[in-house]
Structure formats: structure tokens, C-alpha cells
Scaffold this motif. Sequence first.
Motif, PDB file in Angstrom:
ATOM      1  N   GLY A  31       0.838  -1.202   0.000  1.00  0.00           N
ATOM      2  CA  GLY A  31       0.000   0.000   0.000  1.00  0.00           C
ATOM      3  C   GLY A  31       0.863   1.238   0.000  1.00  0.00           C
ATOM      4  O   GLY A  31       2.096   1.154   0.014  1.00  0.00           O
ATOM      5  N   PRO A  32       0.233   2.374   0.002  1.00  0.00           N
ATOM      6  CA  PRO A  32       0.998   3.617  -0.139  1.00  0.00           C
ATOM      7  C   PRO A  32       1.474   4.201   1.196  1.00  0.00           C
ATOM      8  O   PRO A  32       1.907   5.339   1.231  1.00  0.00           O
ATOM      9  CB  PRO A  32      -0.014   4.546  -0.802  1.00  0.00           C
ATOM     10  CG  PRO A  32      -1.325   4.090  -0.255  1.00  0.00           C
ATOM     11  CD  PRO A  32      -1.217   2.625  -0.006  1.00  0.00           C
ATOM     12  N   GLU A  33       1.335   3.437   2.247  1.00  0.00           N
ATOM     13  CA  GLU A  33       1.633   4.020   3.558  1.00  0.00           C
ATOM     14  C   GLU A  33       3.033   4.614   3.631  1.00  0.00           C
ATOM     15  O   GLU A  33       3.221   5.708   4.172  1.00  0.00           O
ATOM     16  CB  GLU A  33       1.481   2.966   4.669  1.00  0.00           C
ATOM     17  CG  GLU A  33       0.053   2.590   4.977  1.00  0.00           C
ATOM     18  CD  GLU A  33      -0.442   1.482   4.082  1.00  0.00           C
ATOM     19  OE1 GLU A  33       0.233   1.178   3.074  1.00  0.00           O
ATOM     20  OE2 GLU A  33      -1.515   0.936   4.353  1.00  0.00           O
ATOM     21  N   ALA A  34       4.020   3.871   3.119  1.00  0.00           N
ATOM     22  CA  ALA A  34       5.396   4.356   3.232  1.00  0.00           C
ATOM     23  C   ALA A  34       5.554   5.716   2.560  1.00  0.00           C
ATOM     24  O   ALA A  34       6.149   6.644   3.128  1.00  0.00           O
ATOM     25  CB  ALA A  34       6.346   3.339   2.593  1.00  0.00           C
ATOM     26  N   VAL A  35       4.996   5.812   1.380  1.00  0.00           N
ATOM     27  CA  VAL A  35       5.118   7.074   0.639  1.00  0.00           C
ATOM     28  C   VAL A  35       4.362   8.183   1.365  1.00  0.00           C
ATOM     29  O   VAL A  35       4.871   9.303   1.524  1.00  0.00           O
ATOM     30  CB  VAL A  35       4.561   6.894  -0.792  1.00  0.00           C
ATOM     31  CG1 VAL A  35       4.632   8.195  -1.555  1.00  0.00           C
ATOM     32  CG2 VAL A  35       5.340   5.824  -1.512  1.00  0.00           C
ATOM     33  N   ASN A  37       3.608   8.377   4.533  1.00  0.00           N
ATOM     34  CA  ASN A  37       4.325   8.755   5.754  1.00  0.00           C
ATOM     35  C   ASN A  37       5.514   9.651   5.436  1.00  0.00           C
ATOM     36  O   ASN A  37       5.767  10.641   6.123  1.00  0.00           O
ATOM     37  CB  ASN A  37       4.808   7.513   6.490  1.00  0.00           C
ATOM     38  CG  ASN A  37       3.656   6.826   7.200  1.00  0.00           C
ATOM     39  OD1 ASN A  37       2.687   7.470   7.575  1.00  0.00           O
ATOM     40  ND2 ASN A  37       3.741   5.512   7.354  1.00  0.00           N
ATOM     41  N   ALA A  38       6.244   9.272   4.388  1.00  0.00           N
ATOM     42  CA  ALA A  38       7.413  10.072   4.024  1.00  0.00           C
ATOM     43  C   ALA A  38       7.004  11.487   3.627  1.00  0.00           C
ATOM     44  O   ALA A  38       7.657  12.466   4.001  1.00  0.00           O
ATOM     45  CB  ALA A  38       8.159   9.398   2.874  1.00  0.00           C
ATOM     46  N   ASP A  41       6.030  13.374   6.758  1.00  0.00           N
ATOM     47  CA  ASP A  41       7.217  13.773   7.524  1.00  0.00           C
ATOM     48  C   ASP A  41       7.959  14.909   6.827  1.00  0.00           C
ATOM     49  O   ASP A  41       8.475  15.812   7.481  1.00  0.00           O
ATOM     50  CB  ASP A  41       8.140  12.563   7.711  1.00  0.00           C
ATOM     51  CG  ASP A  41       7.535  11.574   8.696  1.00  0.00           C
ATOM     52  OD1 ASP A  41       6.705  12.006   9.526  1.00  0.00           O
ATOM     53  OD2 ASP A  41       7.864  10.378   8.617  1.00  0.00           O
ATOM     54  N   THR A  42       8.007  14.852   5.518  1.00  0.00           N
ATOM     55  CA  THR A  42       8.667  15.930   4.786  1.00  0.00           C
ATOM     56  C   THR A  42       7.921  17.241   4.984  1.00  0.00           C
ATOM     57  O   THR A  42       8.533  18.293   5.193  1.00  0.00           O
ATOM     58  CB  THR A  42       8.720  15.586   3.275  1.00  0.00           C
ATOM     59  OG1 THR A  42       9.341  14.323   3.138  1.00  0.00           O
ATOM     60  CG2 THR A  42       9.514  16.620   2.503  1.00  0.00           C
ATOM     61  N   GLY A  45       8.744  18.470   8.230  1.00  0.00           N
ATOM     62  CA  GLY A  45      10.111  18.993   8.249  1.00  0.00           C
ATOM     63  C   GLY A  45      10.180  20.402   7.696  1.00  0.00           C
ATOM     64  O   GLY A  45      10.875  21.271   8.231  1.00  0.00           O
ATOM     65  N   ILE A  46       9.409  20.623   6.589  1.00  0.00           N
ATOM     66  CA  ILE A  46       9.419  21.960   5.988  1.00  0.00           C
ATOM     67  C   ILE A  46       8.872  22.996   6.965  1.00  0.00           C
ATOM     68  O   ILE A  46       9.372  24.116   7.038  1.00  0.00           O
ATOM     69  CB  ILE A  46       8.575  21.928   4.682  1.00  0.00           C
ATOM     70  CG1 ILE A  46       9.287  21.089   3.628  1.00  0.00           C
ATOM     71  CG2 ILE A  46       8.314  23.326   4.160  1.00  0.00           C
ATOM     72  CD1 ILE A  46       8.441  20.747   2.432  1.00  0.00           C
ATOM     73  N   LYS A 192       4.226  10.006  11.186  1.00  0.00           N
ATOM     74  CA  LYS A 192       4.873   8.797  11.703  1.00  0.00           C
ATOM     75  C   LYS A 192       6.021   9.155  12.646  1.00  0.00           C
ATOM     76  O   LYS A 192       6.179   8.571  13.718  1.00  0.00           O
ATOM     77  CB  LYS A 192       5.370   7.976  10.518  1.00  0.00           C
ATOM     78  CG  LYS A 192       6.000   6.671  10.902  1.00  0.00           C
ATOM     79  CD  LYS A 192       6.398   5.892   9.667  1.00  0.00           C
ATOM     80  CE  LYS A 192       7.096   4.608  10.049  1.00  0.00           C
ATOM     81  NZ  LYS A 192       7.488   3.834   8.887  1.00  0.00           N
ATOM     82  N   GLU A 193       6.810  10.136  12.235  1.00  0.00           N
ATOM     83  CA  GLU A 193       7.960  10.501  13.064  1.00  0.00           C
ATOM     84  C   GLU A 193       7.507  11.116  14.380  1.00  0.00           C
ATOM     85  O   GLU A 193       8.128  10.902  15.428  1.00  0.00           O
ATOM     86  CB  GLU A 193       8.875  11.455  12.297  1.00  0.00           C
ATOM     87  CG  GLU A 193       9.659  10.725  11.230  1.00  0.00           C
ATOM     88  CD  GLU A 193      10.798  11.558  10.674  1.00  0.00           C
ATOM     89  OE1 GLU A 193      11.017  12.676  11.178  1.00  0.00           O
ATOM     90  OE2 GLU A 193      11.458  11.085   9.744  1.00  0.00           O
ATOM     91  N   LEU A 196       6.402   8.230  16.597  1.00  0.00           N
ATOM     92  CA  LEU A 196       7.557   7.497  17.141  1.00  0.00           C
ATOM     93  C   LEU A 196       8.260   8.326  18.218  1.00  0.00           C
ATOM     94  O   LEU A 196       8.738   7.797  19.233  1.00  0.00           O
ATOM     95  CB  LEU A 196       8.528   7.136  16.019  1.00  0.00           C
ATOM     96  CG  LEU A 196       8.028   6.038  15.060  1.00  0.00           C
ATOM     97  CD1 LEU A 196       8.981   5.881  13.884  1.00  0.00           C
ATOM     98  CD2 LEU A 196       7.891   4.707  15.793  1.00  0.00           C
TER      99      LEU A 196
END
Lengths: 297, 1071
Positions: A31-35, A37-38, A41-42, A45-46, A192-193, A196
Motif C-alpha cells: 500500500g501507499p503508507e510508506a510514501v 508517511n514520508a 514527515d517531509t 520537516g518543511i 509517523k515521526e 515514534l
Amino acid sequence: MKRVLIPALILAIAGAALYYSERHKQETRVGPEAVLNALADTQRGISRVPAALTRLSDEEEIRMGDSMAQGYTTRYTVNQPEDAALQEYVSKVGVIVAAHARRKLEYKFHYIPDENLINAFALPGGHVFIGKGLILLMDSEDELANILGHEVEHIDNYHCVERFQLKTRLHDVPLAELLTLPVEFFQAGYTKEQELEADRDGTWLAVLAGYSPQGAVRMFETFARLHREYVLKAESPDQELSQVAIQGIMGYFRSHPLPQERIHQIQRIMAARNWSAHPEKALRVRPVATKAVANNR
Amino acid sequence: MPAEKKSISLEERLGISWAATIGTVVVVVGVVSYTAIKWKDMSAGLHVTLLYLLGAGMLALGVFLERKDLYKILGRVLIGGGWAITFFITWAINHLEAARVLHSAPVDIALLLGVAVAMVWHTLKYDSQTVTATAFLLAFFSIGYKGDTALSVAAGAILAAGLSWIVVRRRWYQLEIFGILAAYLNHFFWVYPIIDAMAGHKVPFPEYWPSAILLVVYWAIFRTAYLLHKISYKEEEAVSTIAALLNPLLLLGLLKYQSVHPELAFYALLVLGVLEFGLGQLPVARARKAPFQVLSCLGALLMVVAVPFKYSGNSLDMLWLAGAEAFLLAGIFTRERLFRGFGLIISFLVALHAIPVRIAPLVEEIINGQPHYHVQVSIVLAVIAVALYANAHVVRRIWPDLFRDEPEQTSGSVLSFMASISAVAAVYAFAGDNKIAIVLALLVIVLSFLGKQFSIDELVYQAHWIAVVAAVQVIVIGRTLETQWHGVPERILTFAPVAALLYVSSRFVRSSNTNSKAVFAAAYGWAATSLLTIMIWFQSPDWCMTLLWLGLALALSLVAGALQRTDFKWQAFALALLSFGRAVAVNFDLTNIFFLHLTYRLISVSATAGGIYVLARWAPLKQLRPIYSFSGTFLLAVLAFKEVPEPWIAVAWAILAICLSLAARLWKDRALLWQTHILSALATGWTLYASFAPQYKDSRVQLISVVITAAVLYVQNWVTNIKDVIEDERISQAYSWAGSLLVSWLLWYRLEPVSVCLAWAVFGMLLFEIGNWRSWAFLRLQAYVALMCSFAHIFYANFNVPRSPGTLGAAAIDVMILSPIYFFVYWRLHGKTTDASAVESKIRVEYLLSWLGTATLVALARFELSLEAVVVGYAAIVLGTLLAAWLMRLRVFLYQALVVLGFAAFRISTHNFFRLEEAFSSSLSSSIWAILLLAACVPVSFAMRQTSGEPGKGPRWAAFLARHPEQPLFFVPAILTAVLIALKASGPKITFEWAAEAVLIILVGFFVRERSYVRSGLGLLLICPVKVLAMDMWKIHDTGARALFVVGIGAMLMLGSFLFARNRETLRKFL
């Protein structure tokens, strides 16, 4: 020769890797979860640097949080003696856990007597809410402490307030307008970050308060089991029945990391810090289940 | 300018004449209406006087205006209107209660007559039909508006007489038509209230006889006028004839309307007929010829029409027929055309009469399924048919000079057609159900033969419709005909002869001289073939019907070849389509076993498909052959779908497709090739749908079926590439795309999710190698797609595995191997061992793959390393790519290093720097390691620096960075270090550490002779004293410490100064 050897070598290695991965099956969810989440998080970060530079004052944050919490708590009445006892119990554990938080706010803990609320969440300014449905899934005070620590850290790390402070500061929106934000806005989870981060620091708070980090691990194991049941199709009538209750935790799993990853993180910290998994304390006040939720334990 | 004048004249006519006319009429109508309504409120004498004055005034004004050219028409209209009002008042003084000043009806009629005479006398002075017509119109209207006694209407008779006299005198025959209409309509308005009040139940009424007499008087007046006409021109005669016909028609119409004695109709018609006929024989009528003809015809017609009112039964047909023959023969022998005409007309009437009396009941019996065997009727109809045929054709052939004119020719054709109807009806009334069609078919063959032999087109045309009846009859009867005759089904004995007779008739029709004979001949053939087709349908078992049809089609095709009959080929084509449709609709459901394990479906459908393929050889048009082959292929494809187990259907289709493509290759047939394409596409789609269904998960069936299908598709890539047949090479290449799709799909389904990416990458690499070896660009394109999919898939499967830093799971291992594969393909492409296709050049696939390789490593670092260590991974990638760029002289890796450098800077500043204070954080160590690794890139970046040459493409800043990688690669770690110091240290420590960093930067700057480094070091160094003075110094509460701190700062500054002094010359070069 080189033109043959190199591809042959790559193919051989790839073949071996394929053989290995087929033999050692690694469970994953496609699934697209990883993308997603990234990306989340990005995005965070911004906004992190501007957020750090435009912090609300603690007074402003508390004023906002109090107003939102007042609006939310009026939805539920704590009349039953059992509910009052649980309210007191949750507050007591919460205050112990929050004592070691970096931000010295007046943390307030609220018990929501709703079995369908299998969730806990924090509001800006120090308000932490926990639903009856989630407590029904616990059997130790350590689990409760770790969950409350997790929510305290969302406040401590400014996760809550960052959700709207940029809008307030950069777009010059009056705070009063933000008071109309629904509480569900804070129930939906974080990146996600951030999750965690709250796991890690929340467990640390619980440990400092004398609770076992194993409480966090066991709580996440419960989540993992529910997650499996939620994600995988029910194969028996019992599982189908429990699905009804599991629907309530949809929101919880919507953006949180996979329970297995959270467990790994806590176990890694435990190993690094040489924390012992000393015996957990049983819940001193236990809610009474009226639905099938208790069966999920 | 005549045209202009004409135009103006027309305008005047519209604007003056017509307007005046209409205006006047409106005035009169208004006066009359007003009078009728308000009459009671005024004394009769007064109104009579007033209206007479009005009429007189209009007359006087009209006479006055008529003398002036400009108002001539208006004046004439006013005259007409004045007379009309005068006439009306004259009528009203006796007939309207409110205006009655005269009580004697005869006197009033006399007065009316006087007015009419005066009116006519006066209007005739102007010699204008318009004026006179207007006067009469208004007069008729005036009477008709409130007429309530017969005597009132009698005034109309006087008007009619006056008008007729003028018509005769002035030859205003159009006026006569107007007069007839006006008189009869006026009469109708009178009797209408009387008849209408009876509400459909007519009973004798007092005015009946006066009315009838008055109508006869009208008729007599106008008939007399007609006989007295003096005709000079043909047009006048035509108008007179219309009037002559209109007169009795309206008379009879009104008599019928008011009729309360139907039994008198016969006598009325007979008397009127005799009168008309008699008048037609008068010398005055014969002198003009037209009255003779018109009145004779009318009389004869009325007499003939009178008969049915009196008589009925068989005798009537024969009586009429005898009369008709008598008239005809009399006309022939006396050479009097009129009598011949009567004969023909009566013949026609006989036939026409037979339709409702004889034929209609017969048809009703046939439709209702009742017995319709009537010998007497059949004999009568047969006699009529023979007589009419004789009148139509035999007589004409014997005395051709008497029937040359068109009316005779036309009437002959009509009679012939009526004869055919009678003949068919006679057959129905005579023959048994089973034999009707055969007898009709015999009639068809006889008519078509006679028509051909004697060049009588009508007979051939009649044969056409009788053939239709025969065909319908045989179908209707054959539907339920289940009996046998000596063991032979009667259905066959009925259908087959009819079909045979129609086939034979077809030849006669083709040989005739009729219009569109080829079309009709073909239609006969079609009908015959249709009958045989239907016979097979009724008679054959379900499973072999299509085969019998195809057998018939084959026979037709062979006959078509022998006789050069294209229509038979078309029939064979239709039969092939029919067989196809039948097979689709019925045969696919025949699942019973024929023998062994073979079903009727398998036997019949495969044989049908084969038959259709064979019939393609005799296609009526070459362009139609694809329809045959498509039909056959469709049947076989559906058969495979029905007979073969689900996962093997695609295999069967693929094998059928390759057979078709081989056939296409052999015969250079494009249609077969397209069928191959469609079947292959279906096979691919079905494989995706069925073989990957959950029930076949991980089964051998799935594996074998997909592999076979994919293999066949790959082979098709070669087989379908038929030179001069295939439209585009890309079509055949699509087969390999489909094959690759299936292989990829299979890998996706059968492997663990984390293995799929690697499997696809390996597959892509193999495709690339083969494509590279054989110089097949399409295979290389497939390889690129597979490689890109493998890259995309890692984000959906491998990176969803829970992160477990420190351990190396299968998911991570598979991803790690992807990168070498991407770089290997890049290396192959970079080596230029093959010519790049247009697509490859367009998408710059070489660079794309190198980016994929690096992106895989970046993603691996992002998702597999611990959150804090991600930045270390990024920094290591920067170093690695930079080294690759330097060692292999590949600038693409330099660009990648710069991009990843950006990622690293972003990551460290938005993640690691925010976690420096936390208890378990390794962010600090990760940050330091990352900065060190980035710093290690600086020496390499100097080696990559380009101080000369062409500027690169793209934005100026990007080009600058590419030419001077030492700038970002130095400043990023330098700035990160400064920020790290600011975040990790506190108070004055920050200043010291910044100063130290600044000195270090300056030293490096001098060492590498880089002006920007030195300047930035100086800048940082200068910030330190400012910071000290503004912030640090005031945080030191101990004054001594504060002094020492200031000293330290001073020392640092001195050291800096010294260094600059020492390197002044060098510095000058830089500054």
C-alpha cells in the motif's frame, strides 16, 4: 568477458536474494503508507523551522486548550461512581507520569466514559483525554502510564500546538477563530515521526515515574493483534463480531506507525538503556465493559 | 419599365381592390349581424327604411365612385354591397318577424325577383364578374343567414336562375361554379337545423318535399344552363364540365343528407341516371360532344350504382359481368369508345364488388382458421378472373388499334391486376390447405411464363405478388404440418415443390422484358432459398440445422459458380450468416454427449465454423471474406470458452490465434491477422482475469497456463510480422508487450510482495540484454518499464516492512540489489553498444536509469536506517556518487551528489538538529558523522571543479553549482557545523567554537586558494566579537571571567590578524 561476467554475477546474486526472500517470508502490507508517511514527515520537516520560530506563548496555548477541552468535556457526564473513580485514577497516574515532562505545564487528564472511544489524544495547553474503550484493552497500570506519557509528549514536543500555530502566526488569524476547531482535529493522529517521537519520550516519562517500559510493549502488542484482525479479513463469526468494535480504532491506525515498528523501537531503547522489564502493576480501578470490546483483550 | 409597372399594379390591387372588397363585406356582415341582434329594439318600419336607405346610399356612392378611374373597383364593390343589402331587406320584410311589414309571401318573392333582376341588370352594365359575383354572394348570404321557410329558400332558386341566365349570356362559367356552390350551400344551411335536431333518428318532416323539389329545381336550372353553354375555348369546357359534375353530386349529397325514405334511393339514382343519360343524347349535347360524354357517363354510372340498392346475391356479379362484356363488345363492334369504356368500367366494378362480397369473407375465414372451401365462390371468382384477363389481354391483342390510348392501356392493366386477385381468391376457395401454395406457385410459373412469352409485363408483375402469397402460405401451413405421406414428411413435399417452382419462375422472370427483372428474379431465388431454409428449420434436429444450412449454402455456391448467378452466392452468404447466428444462439447450449466425451456443441459448432471458413472461397465479394473468417473464428473462440476449463481458455485462444496467424502468413490475409490480434488481446485479458483468480493462487494451473500463453505471445511477435500485410510493425511488437505483461503479472502474483521488485528488475535486465543483443528497441523499452515498475514497487511493498535498524531483512536485501541492476543497464547504455531508438533518446533513458540507481540508495537510506542515521546514509551517498563522478568521469553522478547533498542538508536541519537535546538521541553523533562525510567530499569536489569551458545548460545557478561543486560541498557542512554549534553549545562557548570554525575555514581557504572560503571565514569571525559584546559578555556575572573572556576574544582576533598579515601577498591575490 566483462560483459558476460558482470550480468551473470548480478543475476546470480539476484537469484540468491530472491531465493532468500522467498524462503524467509517477511510480512508486509502492500500500500501507499510508506510514501504517505514520508510525504507527511517531509511536510512537517518543511514547517518545523518556521514553527520553532513562531511559537505561541504557553499562556496562549493554555487558554486555547482550556477552551477546547471545556467544549469537549460537556459532551460527557461523569455521574456514575465508577466513572468518578476512574477519572480520579487516570488523573493520579497522569500527574505522576507528567512530572518529568520538559514543559512545566499544568497537565490535566480526562476520562471519557465511552466504550466506543478506543483512543487517547491530547489538546494544546496540557489536556489529555483517554477513552473507556482503550482502558478496557489494558490490564496493567503500566500500560495506562505509557499511553498517558505518549499523549503528554505530544504536548511536550509541541505536536499539538504546531497544528495551527503556523496558521495563526503567518496568516495573522486571530486565536479566537481557532477555538472553533473540532476536537476530532486532534484525535486523527500525527505524522509517523511524531508518533515514534511521542512513543520514545512517553516511555521515558513512564520509566522515570517508576513504571515498566514493558507496559508500552504490551500495549503495542495489543494494537498489533487488533491491527492484524482489522487489516486481515475475518475468518470466523467471532472475528466478525469483534470487527464491530474494531471499527472504532480506525482513526487510531489511520496515520500511526505500524505497531510492530513501535515495538521494535521500544525494545531497542530498552536494550540500549538496560531497562529491565520488571513486573507490572495491575489496574487498580477497572471499568466495566458492556459490549464486546472487552473480548479484544 | 414594364416590370416596375406590373409591380406597382400588384400593390394597388392588394391595397385598394382587395382591401375595399373585404371592407365592404365586413360592413355588410356587420349590418346584418347588428340587425339580427337588435332588431327587436326598433320598429320594423324604421329599420326597413333605414336599411333601404343604407343600401341605396351604398349603391349611389358606388355608382359615383365607379366613374372615377382611381376608385373604380371600390365603387363596384359598393354597388355589389348595396344591392345585397337591398335584396336582404326585401327578403326580410316578409320572412323576419321583427321586420315583417309585408305579409304576403308571393308578393315578397315577386319583389325579390324584381330586385334580383334589377341587380343583375345593373351589375351587368359594368361587365364585371367581380361586381356580379359580389352581389350574388351577398344575396345568398343574406338569405341563408336567417332563412326559416321553404319560401325563403325559394328566393335562392330565383337567385340561381338569375345567375344562370347571366352565366349563359356573358359566358362567365366560373360564376356558375360559384352559383352552384352558393345555391346548394344555402339550401344546406336551411335544412341543417331541421336534420340536426333529429339527433341521428331521421323522421319525415314537413319541409321534406318542398326541399326535395327545390333541390331538383336547382339541378334543373344549372343543368339547363350547362346545356346552353357556348364554348369557344378548351378551358371554358373544362370549367363547364366541373360545374356539370358538381351539380348532380351536390344534389345527391343533399338528398342523401335529408333522406328519410332510403327505399327511394334506387329510384332516385335510376331516374337521375336516366335523365342525365337522356339529356346526354339530346342534339344540343351531342353537338358539343363534351356534354354528351359527361352526361352519358354520369347517367350510366348512376344507373349502375342504383342496382346494388335494389339487388344482391351471385346473380349480381354475373349480371354486371354480362353487362360489362355487352358494353365492351358493343363498343368494339360499333367502334364507339364510350361504350368500350363503360364495359371496362363495369368490369372493374365487378372486380371491385367481389372484394367486399366474395373475397373479404374468404380472407376472414382464412385468418380465423375456418374452413374456406367454397366451390361456388371459387367458380364465380375463377370466371371473373378469366373474364377480366380476357378483357385485359385477349381483347387487346385481337383489336390492338382500339386500345392504343393511355386510358385503355391503364384500365387494361388495372383489370389484369384485379383478375389476379380473383384468381388467387379462387385458388384459396378451391384447393386444400396443403396444396394452395403449390397451386399458387403453379399460377406464378404460368403467369411468369406467359408474361415472358407474350411480353405482357402485367402478368409478370402479378406473378411477383402471387409468389409472395405462395411463400407466405407455405410458411404458415408448413409451421404446423407434421403429417407424413408414404413415410415422407408432407412439409418437405410442400416446401420443396414450391421452392423448385419459384427457382424455375426465377428464370422466366429473368428472361422477361419487365423493369428490374434482375432484381425480381433474384427475389424469386431468395424466396425459394428462404423456403428451403425454413423447411430445414422446421424439419431438422437442432444440432445439425446449421450444417444443413451450410450444405444448402455450399450447393448454392456450386450452382452459382456453374450458372454465373451472383445472387446465389449472396444467398449462400446469408445462409452462412444465418448458420453463424443459429450456432451462437442455439448450438452453444447443446451440452449433451454425442459420443465418447464429445458434445453436440463441440461437433456442431466446430463443423459450422469449418463450413463457414470453406464458404469464404465463394464469397460474393472479395471484401466480404473477412466476415466469413471472423464468424468462423468467433465460433471457435466461443466454443473454446464454453468447452475448455476456465484457466485454459486463454491458452486455447492463444493457440487458435497462432494457427490463424500462420494461415495469415501463408495466404497473406490481413483479416486473419486482425483476428489473431483480437484473439491474442482476449487471451491476454482472460489470462489476467481468470488465471489470476484467487482459486488458482499459487497453483500449477496458473503457472503453466500463463507461461504457455506468454510464450505463444512472444512467438506471435515473429509470426505476425508479415511483410506487406501488417499495417504497422508496432502491432506485432505489442505481442511481446503482452507477453512481458503476463510474465510480470505472474511474478507479481506468485512471489512474496518484497521479492516482486527484484524479480521485475531481473526480468527487465534480461529483456534489456536480449533487446540489446538483437537490436530490438521494443524489448529494451519493455525492460525500462519493468525497471521503473520495480523501482515504484519498493515504495508500496518493501518499505512498508516495519523498520528494524541494525538488521537486514529480505525486503532491504532485494532493494539493495536493484541499484546495481539499474547501474548495470546504465553502464550498458553508456557504453553505446547499441543505437538508441527515438523513444530512448527522447526520455534520455540512460540518465534516467542512473538516477533510479541513486534514488534507490537514497530511498533505502530513508526507509531502512534509523531516523537519526538517515542523514549519515545521505552523506555517504553524496561521497559515493561524487567519487563515482570523479573516478569514472561521469558528471551525471556529480549532479546526483549535489541533489542528495540538498536532501542531507534538509534532513539534518529539520530532523537531527531538533533532537540534539533528547535523552536517547543519536542525532548528535549522526549529525557529526554526516558533516564529516560531507566535509570529506570537499577534496574530491575540487577535482571535479571546471574553471573553463562552456557553461552548462539549465538555470544559471544550477550551471554554476555544476561547474563549482566545491562551493556547495564546502559551505553546506560549514553552515551545518555553525548551526550545530549554536544548537548544542550555549552562551560564550558558541562564540569560541564559531571563532575556531572561522579560523579553520580561513586556513582551508588559504590552503586551497579559494577566495569565497576566506571571505566566509572572515565573516564568521567578525560575528564573534559582535556577539560577545552584544550578548555573551553580559551573561558572565563574574567580572573576572568576563575580563578573561574579552581577552580571549582579543587574542583570537590578533591571531587572525597575524595570519592575514603573514599571508598578505597571497591574500592580495585572493582579495
